[in-house]
Design a protein around this motif. Structure first.
Motif, mmCIF file in Angstrom:
data_model
loop_
_atom_site.group_PDB
_atom_site.id
_atom_site.type_symbol
_atom_site.label_atom_id
_atom_site.label_comp_id
_atom_site.label_asym_id
_atom_site.label_seq_id
_atom_site.Cartn_x
_atom_site.Cartn_y
_atom_site.Cartn_z
ATOM 1 N N MET A 64 0.651 -1.062 -0.503
ATOM 2 C CA MET A 64 -0.134 -0.083 -0.495
ATOM 3 C C MET A 64 0.874 1.405 -0.185
ATOM 4 O O MET A 64 0.543 2.245 -0.477
ATOM 5 N N ASP A 65 1.769 1.017 0.613
ATOM 6 C CA ASP A 65 2.658 2.249 0.485
ATOM 7 C C ASP A 65 3.464 2.775 -0.873
ATOM 8 O O ASP A 65 3.423 3.990 -0.979
ATOM 9 N N GLU A 66 3.573 1.413 -1.936
ATOM 10 C CA GLU A 66 3.369 1.583 -3.136
ATOM 11 C C GLU A 66 2.921 2.346 -4.435
ATOM 12 O O GLU A 66 3.096 2.777 -4.964
ATOM 13 N N CYS A 67 1.524 2.632 -3.306
ATOM 14 C CA CYS A 67 -0.156 2.652 -4.211
ATOM 15 C C CYS A 67 -0.282 4.026 -4.460
ATOM 16 O O CYS A 67 -0.073 4.812 -3.268
ATOM 17 N N SER A 68 -0.755 4.174 -5.369
ATOM 18 C CA SER A 68 -0.892 5.679 -5.394
ATOM 19 C C SER A 68 -2.131 5.950 -5.075
ATOM 20 O O SER A 68 -3.422 6.442 -4.582
ATOM 21 N N GLY A 69 -3.337 4.489 -5.049
ATOM 22 C CA GLY A 69 -4.675 4.467 -4.759
ATOM 23 C C GLY A 69 -4.334 2.737 -4.331
ATOM 24 O O GLY A 69 -4.133 1.707 -4.343
ATOM 25 N N ILE A 70 -5.907 3.186 -3.630
ATOM 26 C CA ILE A 70 -6.695 1.547 -2.912
ATOM 27 C C ILE A 70 -8.144 1.279 -4.132
ATOM 28 O O ILE A 70 -9.144 1.891 -3.555
ATOM 29 N N LEU A 71 -8.525 0.025 -3.685
ATOM 30 C CA LEU A 71 -9.704 -0.176 -4.708
ATOM 31 C C LEU A 71 -9.825 -1.446 -3.233
ATOM 32 O O LEU A 71 -8.800 -2.637 -3.293
ATOM 33 N N VAL A 72 -11.181 -1.856 -2.648
ATOM 34 C CA VAL A 72 -11.563 -2.783 -2.067
ATOM 35 C C VAL A 72 -12.968 -2.920 -3.133
ATOM 36 O O VAL A 72 -13.611 -2.755 -3.005
ATOM 37 N N ILE A 73 -12.869 -4.018 -3.653
ATOM 38 C CA ILE A 73 -13.656 -5.457 -3.935
ATOM 39 C C ILE A 73 -14.059 -6.202 -2.691
ATOM 40 O O ILE A 73 -13.164 -7.473 -2.267
ATOM 41 N N ALA A 74 -15.404 -6.251 -2.477
ATOM 42 C CA ALA A 74 -16.255 -7.504 -1.201
ATOM 43 C C ALA A 74 -16.876 -7.986 -2.854
ATOM 44 O O ALA A 74 -17.523 -7.561 -2.548
#
Length: 103
Positions: free
Chosen positions: A57-67
């Protein structure tokens, strides 16, 4: 310039349609010049799971959560026997780790 990475939080898929859905999301991100990164799908680590996730996560520009649906039952009762009893039907649970007691 490097392409931005996006962390995708998704558990393992259980059905072909779930796998197709996750792949379509990954493909769409790639079409927008984003790099999808998911622990266990295209990124692997020998660290503890939470340490691996935080590092990625520290390397990424964004987060996407798929439930994704994990548990399904056609009928049941919530707060059985109480004044607030509720009849449940076609109920889906997305939370990982929940186990239903079957009698």
């Amino acid at each position: 310039m490097d392409q931005p990475k996006v962390f995708i939080s998704v558990g393992g898929t259980s059905t072909p349609s779930q796998e197709d859905f996750v792949k379509s999301i990954e493909d769409r991100l790639r079409s927008e010049n984003l790099i999808p990164n998911t622990i266990g799908r295209n990124t692997f680590s020998s660290d503890s799971p939470l340490k691996s996730i935080k590092g990625l996560m520290d390397e990424c520009s964004g987060i996407l959560v798929i439930a994704l649906e994990r548990i399904y039952f056609e009928s049941g009762i919530e707060k059985r026997g109480s004044a607030n009893e509720i009849t449940l039907s076609t109920t889906k649970l997305l939370l990982p780790g929940i186990k239903l007691n079957q009698r």
